[in-house]
Design a protein around this motif. Structure first.
Motif, short mmCIF file in Angstrom:
data_model
loop_
_atom_site.label_atom_id
_atom_site.label_comp_id
_atom_site.label_asym_id
_atom_site.label_seq_id
_atom_site.Cartn_x
_atom_site.Cartn_y
_atom_site.Cartn_z
N LYS A 39 4.13 1.70 3.69
CA LYS A 39 2.70 1.76 3.96
C LYS A 39 2.16 3.18 3.84
O LYS A 39 2.65 4.12 4.45
N THR A 40 1.13 3.33 3.01
CA THR A 40 0.49 4.63 2.83
C THR A 40 -0.89 4.70 3.47
O THR A 40 -1.45 5.79 3.60
N GLY A 41 -1.44 3.56 3.83
CA GLY A 41 -2.79 3.52 4.35
C GLY A 41 -3.83 3.20 3.31
O GLY A 41 -5.00 3.01 3.64
N TYR A 42 -3.43 3.14 2.03
CA TYR A 42 -4.39 2.81 0.98
C TYR A 42 -4.64 1.30 0.99
O TYR A 42 -3.70 0.51 1.02
N PRO A 43 -5.91 0.87 0.97
CA PRO A 43 -6.21 -0.54 1.25
C PRO A 43 -5.69 -1.54 0.23
O PRO A 43 -5.43 -2.68 0.58
N THR A 44 -5.56 -1.16 -1.04
CA THR A 44 -5.12 -2.11 -2.07
C THR A 44 -3.71 -1.83 -2.55
O THR A 44 -3.35 -2.21 -3.66
#
Length: 300
Positions: free
Chosen positions: A219-224
């Motif tokens: 998980k990087t936090g980028y929504p897509t």
């Protein structure tokens, strides 16, 4: 812009960057464009459309400026017009996506493959129009990525899949190595021998794979963000070690992360500053990755 240097991450509108790359430079182009959200997009005035004659012997002829003949000898504008009668929102989306797909075709090596990752609401339109751009004979697969996460609809079958359309530059020369792909468990291992059950099976065109876990290491936090497992399978099958991979809707940089892990070279492009910052963090410990910024329409 030659491909003889480091892996690159470029902050730019992709149409400002792609024309600078040489023809046939990439063995794999993976695209996960923004789905048809209705957001205004800039367009190119010049149109490139691939000519496909009904009895053409050269199946990999190049896109030609100003041509209007689509697959099976049909007029390309007729195909576009027919589709517009069914969905009046599609024209703006295709006007945004079409010139970028033409660049993808130009940049693919003769043994190259395009993977276009789309929302299920757009995939059937894109399939017809990609047939006109690439040639119907260059269609290889429709991959269904199925997952089971999130809310479930009560008044229809819950929609839990994405579509990935796969086209090749030349149907006689494309690279595909199924033996390099990670195998997966049999759904009914009791129906095969113990040896087969232990080895697993080759994936089909339906891929069951979870989304990126909200609490997982990816998980990087980028929504897509897309899961590494999906990109790993694509890169394994359609490239060799040392080949160049291009993703010009790079988002969180998963394509580059997988390419690095598998010994491939990469170019990533994105115009979103948030995506660039996510990729700076993601590749902070990776040697030989260069960040560039190209000023153009994104600042207009």
């Amino acid at each position: 812009m030659a491909l003889d240097g480091p892996d690159r991450i470029i902050h730019a509108d992709n149409l400002d960057v792609l024309p600078a790359f040489p023809d046939s430079a990439f063995t794999l182009v993976y695209l996960d464009p923004p789905f048809n959200t209705g957001r205004a997009q800039s367009r190119q005035s010049m149109r490139h459309v691939r000519i496909v004659e009904p009895d053409a012997s050269d199946e990999a002829s190049a896109p030609v400026v100003g041509a209007v003949t689509g697959f099976a000898g049909k007029r390309y504008e007729r195909i576009r017009g027919d589709l517009l009668r069914y969905d009046d929102r599609f024209d703006d989306y295709w006007g945004f996506l079409e010139p970028r797909l033409v660049e993808a075709w130009r940049l693919l090596a003769d043994d190259g493959t395009l993977y276009l990752h789309l929302d299920y609401r757009e995939a059937h339109y894109a399939k017809v129009l990609l047939d006109a751009l690439f040639g119907r004979e260059c269609f290889l697969n429709e991959i269904v990525w199925a997952y089971d996460y999130g809310a479930k609809a009560k008044r229809k079958w819950p929609t839990k899949h994405d579509t990935i359309l796969v086209y090749v530059k030349d149907p006689q020369r494309y690279w595909f190595d199924s033996s390099a792909v990670d195998r997966e468990p049999y759904m009914a291992p009791g129906l095969v021998t113990p040896e087969k059950a232990a080895n697993g099976k080759l994936p089909t065109d339906v891929w069951w794979h979870t989304i990126v876990s909200p609490t997982g290491r990816e998980k990087t936090g980028y929504p897509t963000q897309k899961p590494e497992g999906i990109l790993r399978r694509i890169v394994q099958a359609s490239t060799r070690e040392g080949d160049w991979v291009l993703d010009f809707f790079a988002g969180s940089g998963t394509t580059g992360a997988v390419a690095t892990a598998l010994g491939r070279r990469f170019v990533l492009v994105d115009e979103n500053p948030e995506a660039i910052e996510v990729m700076r963090r993601r590749f902070a410990g990776v040697a030989g990755v260069e960040f560039d910024a190209v000023q153009g329409r994104m600042d207009a």
